[in-house]
Design a protein around this motif. Structure first.
Motif, PDB file in Angstrom:
ATOM      1  N   GLY A  91       0.790  -1.226   0.000  1.00 33.25           N
ATOM      2  CA  GLY A  91       0.000   0.000   0.000  1.00 33.25           C
ATOM      3  C   GLY A  91       0.817   1.268   0.000  1.00 33.25           C
ATOM      4  N   ASP A  92       0.127   2.381   0.228  1.00 32.34           N
ATOM      5  CA  ASP A  92       0.729   3.706   0.113  1.00 32.34           C
ATOM      6  C   ASP A  92       1.769   3.989   1.186  1.00 32.34           C
ATOM      7  OD1 ASP A  92      -0.926   4.116  -2.030  1.00 32.34           O
ATOM      8  OD2 ASP A  92      -2.490   5.098  -0.845  1.00 32.34           O
ATOM      9  N   ALA A  93       1.678   3.317   2.347  1.00 29.79           N
ATOM     10  CA  ALA A  93       2.597   3.620   3.442  1.00 29.79           C
ATOM     11  C   ALA A  93       4.006   3.093   3.194  1.00 29.79           C
ATOM     12  CB  ALA A  93       2.057   3.022   4.748  1.00 29.79           C
ATOM     13  N   VAL A  94       4.155   2.198   2.220  1.00 31.96           N
ATOM     14  CA  VAL A  94       5.469   1.591   2.001  1.00 31.96           C
ATOM     15  C   VAL A  94       6.495   2.642   1.613  1.00 31.96           C
ATOM     16  CG1 VAL A  94       6.768  -0.088   0.654  1.00 31.96           C
ATOM     17  CG2 VAL A  94       4.427  -0.602   1.335  1.00 31.96           C
ATOM     18  N   GLY A  95       6.117   3.546   0.718  1.00 31.37           N
ATOM     19  CA  GLY A  95       7.060   4.566   0.267  1.00 31.37           C
ATOM     20  C   GLY A  95       7.538   5.441   1.409  1.00 31.37           C
ATOM     21  N   ALA A  96       6.608   5.892   2.260  1.00 30.78           N
ATOM     22  CA  ALA A  96       6.977   6.751   3.376  1.00 30.78           C
ATOM     23  C   ALA A  96       7.855   6.003   4.371  1.00 30.78           C
ATOM     24  CB  ALA A  96       5.713   7.271   4.064  1.00 30.78           C
ATOM     25  N   ASP A  97       7.522   4.737   4.655  1.00 28.51           N
ATOM     26  CA  ASP A  97       8.330   3.950   5.582  1.00 28.51           C
ATOM     27  C   ASP A  97       9.733   3.726   5.026  1.00 28.51           C
ATOM     28  OD1 ASP A  97       6.232   3.835   7.330  1.00 28.51           O
ATOM     29  OD2 ASP A  97       5.658   1.763   6.847  1.00 28.51           O
ATOM     30  N   THR A  98       9.829   3.438   3.739  1.00 26.22           N
ATOM     31  CA  THR A  98      11.137   3.213   3.116  1.00 26.22           C
ATOM     32  C   THR A  98      12.005   4.459   3.241  1.00 26.22           C
ATOM     33  OG1 THR A  98      10.174   1.645   1.526  1.00 26.22           O
ATOM     34  CG2 THR A  98      12.323   2.584   0.990  1.00 26.22           C
ATOM     35  N   GLU A  99      11.413   5.612   2.963  1.00 25.17           N
ATOM     36  CA  GLU A  99      12.182   6.857   3.039  1.00 25.17           C
ATOM     37  C   GLU A  99      12.638   7.140   4.463  1.00 25.17           C
ATOM     38  OE1 GLU A  99      11.745  11.497   1.576  1.00 25.17           O
ATOM     39  OE2 GLU A  99      10.393   9.947   0.831  1.00 25.17           O
ATOM     40  N   ARG A 100      11.750   6.879   5.423  1.00 25.46           N
ATOM     41  CA  ARG A 100      12.102   7.123   6.829  1.00 25.46           C
ATOM     42  C   ARG A 100      13.237   6.193   7.265  1.00 25.46           C
ATOM     43  NH1 ARG A 100       7.539   5.881   8.771  1.00 25.46           N
ATOM     44  NH2 ARG A 100       6.639   7.938   8.377  1.00 25.46           N
ATOM     45  N   VAL A 101      13.158   4.933   6.897  1.00 21.86           N
ATOM     46  CA  VAL A 101      14.180   3.954   7.267  1.00 21.86           C
ATOM     47  C   VAL A 101      15.511   4.298   6.606  1.00 21.86           C
ATOM     48  CG1 VAL A 101      14.879   1.548   6.944  1.00 21.86           C
ATOM     49  CG2 VAL A 101      12.574   2.069   7.764  1.00 21.86           C
ATOM     50  N   LEU A 102      15.486   4.662   5.327  1.00 24.44           N
ATOM     51  CA  LEU A 102      16.718   4.975   4.605  1.00 24.44           C
ATOM     52  C   LEU A 102      17.379   6.231   5.161  1.00 24.44           C
ATOM     53  CD1 LEU A 102      18.632   4.263   2.294  1.00 24.44           C
ATOM     54  CD2 LEU A 102      17.171   5.622   0.769  1.00 24.44           C
ATOM     55  N   ASP A 103      16.567   7.239   5.461  1.00 17.86           N
ATOM     56  CA  ASP A 103      17.120   8.477   6.033  1.00 17.86           C
ATOM     57  C   ASP A 103      17.788   8.200   7.376  1.00 17.86           C
ATOM     58  OD1 ASP A 103      16.270   9.908   3.863  1.00 17.86           O
ATOM     59  OD2 ASP A 103      14.472  10.721   4.836  1.00 17.86           O
ATOM     60  N   ALA A 104      17.168   7.350   8.196  1.00 15.48           N
ATOM     61  CA  ALA A 104      17.754   7.025   9.498  1.00 15.48           C
ATOM     62  C   ALA A 104      19.084   6.283   9.335  1.00 15.48           C
ATOM     63  CB  ALA A 104      16.774   6.171  10.312  1.00 15.48           C
ATOM     64  N   ALA A 105      19.154   5.373   8.367  1.00 14.41           N
ATOM     65  CA  ALA A 105      20.396   4.630   8.135  1.00 14.41           C
ATOM     66  C   ALA A 105      21.500   5.559   7.641  1.00 14.41           C
ATOM     67  CB  ALA A 105      20.150   3.508   7.135  1.00 14.41           C
ATOM     68  N   ARG A 106      21.164   6.484   6.745  1.00 16.65           N
ATOM     69  CA  ARG A 106      22.171   7.422   6.256  1.00 16.65           C
ATOM     70  C   ARG A 106      22.652   8.331   7.382  1.00 16.65           C
ATOM     71  NH1 ARG A 106      23.792   4.886   1.779  1.00 16.65           N
ATOM     72  NH2 ARG A 106      22.385   5.062  -0.004  1.00 16.65           N
ATOM     73  N   ALA A 107      21.723   8.783   8.221  1.00 19.62           N
ATOM     74  CA  ALA A 107      22.104   9.646   9.334  1.00 19.62           C
ATOM     75  C   ALA A 107      22.989   8.909  10.334  1.00 19.62           C
ATOM     76  CB  ALA A 107      20.857  10.179  10.035  1.00 19.62           C
ATOM     77  N   ASP A 108      22.851   7.574  10.385  1.00 21.34           N
ATOM     78  CA  ASP A 108      23.662   6.782  11.313  1.00 21.34           C
ATOM     79  C   ASP A 108      25.041   6.451  10.724  1.00 21.34           C
ATOM     80  OD1 ASP A 108      23.501   5.396  13.950  1.00 21.34           O
ATOM     81  OD2 ASP A 108      23.964   3.629  12.720  1.00 21.34           O
ATOM     82  N   GLY A 109      25.301   6.887   9.490  1.00 28.34           N
ATOM     83  CA  GLY A 109      26.622   6.701   8.909  1.00 28.34           C
ATOM     84  C   GLY A 109      26.735   5.629   7.851  1.00 28.34           C
ATOM     85  N   LEU A 110      25.618   5.004   7.454  1.00 21.30           N
ATOM     86  CA  LEU A 110      25.669   3.973   6.423  1.00 21.30           C
ATOM     87  C   LEU A 110      25.735   4.650   5.055  1.00 21.30           C
ATOM     88  CD1 LEU A 110      25.628   0.878   6.377  1.00 21.30           C
ATOM     89  CD2 LEU A 110      23.178   0.986   5.945  1.00 21.30           C
ATOM     90  N   THR A 111      26.805   4.441   4.336  1.00 26.02           N
ATOM     91  CA  THR A 111      27.020   5.109   3.055  1.00 26.02           C
ATOM     92  C   THR A 111      27.097   4.082   1.933  1.00 26.02           C
ATOM     93  OG1 THR A 111      29.424   5.040   3.340  1.00 26.02           O
ATOM     94  CG2 THR A 111      28.275   6.985   4.175  1.00 26.02           C
ATOM     95  N   GLY A 112      27.113   4.604   0.705  1.00 25.30           N
ATOM     96  CA  GLY A 112      27.280   3.737  -0.450  1.00 25.30           C
ATOM     97  C   GLY A 112      25.988   3.042  -0.842  1.00 25.30           C
ATOM     98  N   PRO A 113      26.062   2.162  -1.845  1.00 26.18           N
ATOM     99  CA  PRO A 113      24.869   1.416  -2.280  1.00 26.18           C
ATOM    100  C   PRO A 113      24.331   0.529  -1.160  1.00 26.18           C
ATOM    101  CG  PRO A 113      26.643   1.251  -3.897  1.00 26.18           C
ATOM    102  CD  PRO A 113      27.239   1.865  -2.677  1.00 26.18           C
ATOM    103  N   VAL A 114      23.012   0.501  -1.009  1.00 26.54           N
ATOM    104  CA  VAL A 114      22.387  -0.293   0.049  1.00 26.54           C
ATOM    105  C   VAL A 114      21.132  -0.956  -0.493  1.00 26.54           C
ATOM    106  CG1 VAL A 114      23.236   1.198   1.921  1.00 26.54           C
ATOM    107  CG2 VAL A 114      20.987   1.650   0.887  1.00 26.54           C
ATOM    108  N   GLU A 115      20.650  -1.918   0.292  1.00 27.43           N
ATOM    109  CA  GLU A 115      19.331  -2.506   0.054  1.00 27.43           C
ATOM    110  C   GLU A 115      18.513  -2.352   1.328  1.00 27.43           C
ATOM    111  OE1 GLU A 115      19.693  -6.656  -0.797  1.00 27.43           O
ATOM    112  OE2 GLU A 115      20.919  -7.086   0.972  1.00 27.43           O
ATOM    113  N   VAL A 116      17.232  -2.041   1.157  1.00 25.34           N
ATOM    114  CA  VAL A 116      16.318  -1.910   2.279  1.00 25.34           C
ATOM    115  C   VAL A 116      15.417  -3.131   2.279  1.00 25.34           C
ATOM    116  CG1 VAL A 116      14.517  -0.513   3.356  1.00 25.34           C
ATOM    117  CG2 VAL A 116      16.368   0.605   2.086  1.00 25.34           C
ATOM    118  N   LEU A 117      15.428  -3.876   3.387  1.00 26.95           N
ATOM    119  CA  LEU A 117      14.650  -5.112   3.491  1.00 26.95           C
ATOM    120  C   LEU A 117      13.547  -4.926   4.521  1.00 26.95           C
ATOM    121  CD1 LEU A 117      17.585  -7.701   3.594  1.00 26.95           C
ATOM    122  CD2 LEU A 117      16.322  -6.879   1.598  1.00 26.95           C
ATOM    123  N   PRO A 118      12.296  -4.807   4.080  1.00 31.20           N
ATOM    124  CA  PRO A 118      11.204  -4.699   5.050  1.00 31.20           C
ATOM    125  C   PRO A 118      11.115  -5.944   5.919  1.00 31.20           C
ATOM    126  CG  PRO A 118      10.487  -4.025   2.856  1.00 31.20           C
ATOM    127  CD  PRO A 118      11.835  -4.658   2.695  1.00 31.20           C
TER     128      PRO A 118
END
Length: 477
Positions: free
Chosen positions: A274-301
């Motif tokens: 559903g529609d919430a997936v995009g918002a959750d993905t962005e929130r999770v990715l932003d948190a990982a980047r802010a924590d120092g994870l750089t470079g190509p990544v995969e997000v696994l729900p």
């Protein structure tokens, strides 16, 4: 002046029958014959594995060419938020749960969003999105991270496109590649040669068969380390030996670690659709980047009510596979794992698999694998050429007596030792163990049929036992 004749040099006393050297001397003709028989029987499997492996080394370039429309997008401005890109992909696959998101790793490369479409095991439906316009450029069924063309070549190499039954072929090839490599080294390095350099460098003179044998042995020695590496890492994917390897790694705590996906407190959970997936993905990715994870990544729900994982996907050298677990509702980091903190055994396993796949050192890795595959191809071809020049039935009705080492019977101690090794190997690698026992039975049956005399016969300059045949019946060079 008359020269005084020199007394013949006394031969050294042979070792006691129970000594290791005596056992090895009894093993050598048996090892030579196993190398010969196995090369004849397993050669086709090795040839197929080498040809498909050589093709696999080219898959990164083939994949980029065959699926360019899906992989690339023209740079047309700043990238849109990843949430919008994911939402565009979700709109094309209503009701399907998201299994993975790979944001665009560099300019001009698409974002991948994969869905569980109830396909074959390890297959997902992947939507490729233009990161600048959120336009869907392609939808493909992918095998893990591989696109269709690489998936076909990968499964051709592993199972001949036959699924689990076909994996027996690759396990047989990988197992016997190791056996043929070790037995070939023993034969080559213990050959009687005029100069030690002939064990490592091919000769240019002599008969056609002696030249081919020299090239076959020298190339085999130089490629032996690479062959053993390919055999060991290839067996980790095999059907029977691979499961035993996995069990051993689990018992020794050598498995690949991962961030914790334990349920989140106070979260009832919801399907990843559903529609919430995009918002959750962005929130999770932003948190990982802010924590120092750089470079190509995969997000696994995660499963409903569990943390999501963000994992680095750099499998070249140096490896970048740091990971974090994130609460998708709040963006809170709940667990971290750096690649530097992996156990040494897990790192070695990761690097071994990636090197086998040509990922660890990029193009240099591909070239090395292509060289090993090419060496294996020519070794198999040379082996059959040598057999043809020494084949049982020759033109004009002339016959040549038996395979290399056929005029020597192995000692009972050497047969018992090899049988014990076969039983031990069979417990860990059933395909190899069973086939090795069959080879020993075949060798015994053929020896009984030939009525071989007991005891060693003379040994030729190549190290293999020479047959006592009438000079007029020897095959042409």
């Amino acid at each position: 002046m008359t020269a005084t004749p020199t007394a013949p040099r006394a031969r050294p006393e042979p070792p006691a029958p129970g000594a290791p050297a005596g056992i090895f001397r009894g093993l050598r003709p048996l090892i030579t014959r196993i190398h010969f028989y196995a090369g004849l029987v397993v050669g086709p499997f090795l040839l197929v594995a080498a040809i498909t492996g050589l093709l696999y080394t080219l898959t990164p370039q083939i994949e980029r060419w065959a699926h360019a429309d899906a992989l690339y997008a023209p740079v047309s401005g700043p990238e849109l938020p990843v949430g919008e890109q994911v939402a565009a992909a979700v709109a094309t696959q209503p009701g399907l749960p998201v299994t993975e998101v790979r944001p665009s790793p560099e300019p001009g490369v698409t974002t991948r969003v994969s869905f569980d479409a109830d396909l074959a095991p390890s297959y997902d439906r992947t939507v490729f999105v233009d990161p600048y316009t959120a336009e869907v450029r392609a939808t493909l069924d992918t095998y893990s991270e591989w696109l269709p063309v690489r998936a076909v070549i990968d499964n051709l190499h592993r199972s001949l496109l036959l699924g689990p039954p076909g994996q027996v072929y690759s396990e047989l090839a990988a197992s016997w590649l190791a056996v043929l490599t070790v037995s070939g080294l023993l034969v080559q390095l213990t050959r009687r040669v005029r100069a030690r350099r002939e064990r490592l460098l091919p000769r240019t003179g002599g008969s056609a068969r002696s030249r081919i044998r020299s090239w076959h042995g020298a190339v085999g020695v130089w490629a032996s380390v690479g062959f053993l590496f390919l055999a060991a890492t290839g067996l980790t994917w095999s059907q029977f030996a691979g499961s035993n390897v996995s069990s051993l790694r689990t018992a020794l705590d050598w498995t690949t670690p991962s961030v914790s996906g334990t349920p989140l407190a106070g979260s009832a959970g919801a399907p990843v659709t559903g529609d919430a997936v995009g918002a959750d993905t962005e929130r999770v990715l932003d948190a990982a980047r802010a924590d120092g994870l750089t470079g190509p990544v995969e997000v696994l729900p995660g499963d409903p009510g569990e943390a999501w994982s963000v994992i680095g996907t750099v499998r070249s050298w140096p490896t970048g596979m740091d990971s974090v677990a994130v609460d998708p509702a709040t963006g809170t980091i709940v667990d971290r794992l750096a690649f530097d903190d992996w156990p040494v055994a897990a790192k070695l396993a990761r690097w071994g698999v990636d090197a086998h796949m040509g990922l660890l050192f990029g193009v240099a890795n591909q070239i090395a694998l292509a060289a090993l595959a090419s060496a294996l191809i020519v070794l198999v071809v040379w082996g059959y050429r040598m057999w043809w020049l020494r084949r049982p039935t020759l033109p004009g009705g002339r016959r040549y007596a038996g395979p290399p080492g056929s005029r020597e019977r192995p000692s009972p101690a050497s047969v018992a030792l090899l049988a014990a090794v076969a039983v031990g190997i069979g417990l860990a690698m059933p395909v190899l163990g069973i086939s090795l026992v069959l080879f020993l039975l075949l060798d015994a049956a053929l020896a009984a049929r030939r009525g071989e005399p007991a005891g060693p016969d003379r040994v030729d300059a190549g190290g293999a036992a020479a047959e006592r045949v009438d000079p007029g019946t020897r095959p042409p060079p």
